[in-house]
Design a protein around this motif. Structure first.
Motif, PDB file in Angstrom:
ATOM      1  N   TRP A 106       1.862   6.637   2.049  1.00 42.26           N
ATOM      2  CA  TRP A 106       2.618   7.352   3.072  1.00 42.26           C
ATOM      3  C   TRP A 106       4.101   7.049   2.942  1.00 42.26           C
ATOM      4  O   TRP A 106       4.479   5.893   2.814  1.00 42.26           O
ATOM      5  CB  TRP A 106       2.176   6.911   4.471  1.00 42.26           C
TER       6      TRP A 106
ATOM      7  N   CYS B   7      -3.619   7.230  -0.479  1.00 41.02           N
ATOM      8  CA  CYS B   7      -3.525   7.697   0.911  1.00 41.02           C
ATOM      9  C   CYS B   7      -3.551   9.220   0.957  1.00 41.02           C
ATOM     10  O   CYS B   7      -4.129   9.819   1.861  1.00 41.02           O
ATOM     11  CB  CYS B   7      -2.246   7.182   1.555  1.00 41.02           C
ATOM     12  N   HIS B  33     -11.276   2.788   1.141  1.00 41.51           N
ATOM     13  CA  HIS B  33      -9.845   2.916   1.393  1.00 41.51           C
ATOM     14  C   HIS B  33      -9.506   2.560   2.844  1.00 41.51           C
ATOM     15  O   HIS B  33      -8.534   1.855   3.110  1.00 41.51           O
ATOM     16  CB  HIS B  33      -9.364   4.335   1.077  1.00 41.51           C
ATOM     17  N   CYS B  37      -6.654   0.045   4.539  1.00 38.75           N
ATOM     18  CA  CYS B  37      -5.438   0.787   4.881  1.00 38.75           C
ATOM     19  C   CYS B  37      -5.402   1.181   6.352  1.00 38.75           C
ATOM     20  O   CYS B  37      -6.098   2.098   6.787  1.00 38.75           O
ATOM     21  CB  CYS B  37      -5.330   2.036   4.006  1.00 38.75           C
ATOM     22  N   CYS B  40      -4.057   4.902   7.173  1.00 41.28           N
ATOM     23  CA  CYS B  40      -5.047   5.970   7.056  1.00 41.28           C
ATOM     24  C   CYS B  40      -6.102   5.882   8.151  1.00 41.28           C
ATOM     25  O   CYS B  40      -6.642   6.891   8.594  1.00 41.28           O
ATOM     26  CB  CYS B  40      -5.689   5.983   5.667  1.00 41.28           C
TER      27      CYS B  40
END
Ligand SMILES: [Zn+2]
Lengths: 191, 108
Positions: A106, B7, B33, B37, B40
């Protein structure tokens, strides 16, 4: 001609008073532009007037809403056809630009907020902003989102209407959700 | 396919998962993931939350009613009157209404 038809022909005012406000409310939930919404309701009344199978009973509202739904769907199909994205569907600058080129992390992480259903469901200002965000979507994304999410049209049907593959539809809906989330974050959740 | 997911991939998988049953390897990759993370994880919770809220909004707003102002009401009624006159005069065709020969006598 049955009695139901005759009575409406005699006084359209009864009809407008019985259903006008509800149909307009329904349309404004999907189409934020007031003029377009009024036109769609008007077209619905006219189509209903011309239909031979009108019964004039308690099912009237359901029947009218059915006609209205078709009109709303037509409206979005038209929009999606008329205004295709410059550069086609290959990239979406907002979505693709949201991640770093390398490693695709991001660039700006989603903020720390949660969706509180009870606080938002009846919050007029929130829905104003939501519709503002919906209107800001590229027309194909808006069309796909409204048809699929709000009108509950089957995915295969949406693909046909917008003339896209199912893989394409998933990408378009992903972009729509991505943009809506970003827009709501900026204008509502963490302004 | 490896278990590493970016991501960008994760965001796409989250949205796609709302549309269809994902293949096993993609579900696993997303799970892994999300474990590592938090960005996310937030993304997924927010997107799913908005999805759920919109579905509710659509269902509940079918009962809501807006104020129909007098001018709008009048416009609706006017158009319907004009149209019903045309139809009464005997134009069953749903497409283009024809001008009535004598203004639709029976109902007005
Ligand atoms: Zn991530």
């Amino acid at each position: 001609m049955n009695d139901g038809v005759a009575s409406i022909r005699c006084d359209p005012a009864t009809w407008v008073d019985a259903h006008g406000a509800a149909l307009l409310a329904y349309t404004l939930m999907r189409v934020r532009d007031r003029q377009t919404a009024e036109d769609l309701v008007q077209e619905t009344f006219l189509a209903a007037l011309q239909a031979a199978n009108f019964r004039g009973d308690a099912m009237e509202r359901t029947w009218l809403t059915g006609i209205l739904r078709n009109k709303i769907c037509d409206h979005f199909r038209r929009l999606a056809r008329e205004r295709t994205q410059p550069g086609g569907d290959d990239v979406d600058v907002v979505v693709d630009g949201g991640f770093a080129k390398v490693m695709e992390h991001w660039i700006k992480e989603p903020g720390r907020w949660v969706v509180d259903d009870e606080a938002l469901i009846a919050n007029r200002e929130f829905w104003e902003i939501f519709h503002e965000c919906l209107r800001g979507l590229p027309s194909r994304q808006a069309a796909a989102f409204v048809l699929r999410m709000m009108e509950d049209v089957a995915a295969e049907k949406v693909c046909q209407d917008l003339n896209i593959s199912d893989t394409n539809l998933w990408v378009i809906l992903h972009r729509a959700r991505f943009r809506l989330r970003t827009c709501l974050e900026q204008h509502w959740f963490t302004p | 396919m490896s278990t590493w997911t970016s991501c960008k991939d994760a965001a796409k998988t989250v949205a796609e998962g709302l549309e269809r049953e994902l293949p096993f390897h993609r579900r696993v990759a997303l799970k892994f993931h999300l474990l590592i993370c938090s960005a996310c994880r937030r993304y997924r919770r927010q997107v799913v939350g908005i999805h759920r809220l919109v579905r509710r909004h659509v269902n509940e707003s079918s009962q809501s009613v807006v104020e129909l102002d007098l001018a709008t009401r009048q416009r609706f009624i006017e158009k319907l009157r004009q149209a019903s006159v045309t139809i009464d005069a005997g134009t069953p065709a749903a497409g283009t209404p024809v001008i009535p020969p004598d203004g639709g006598s029976s109902h007005r």
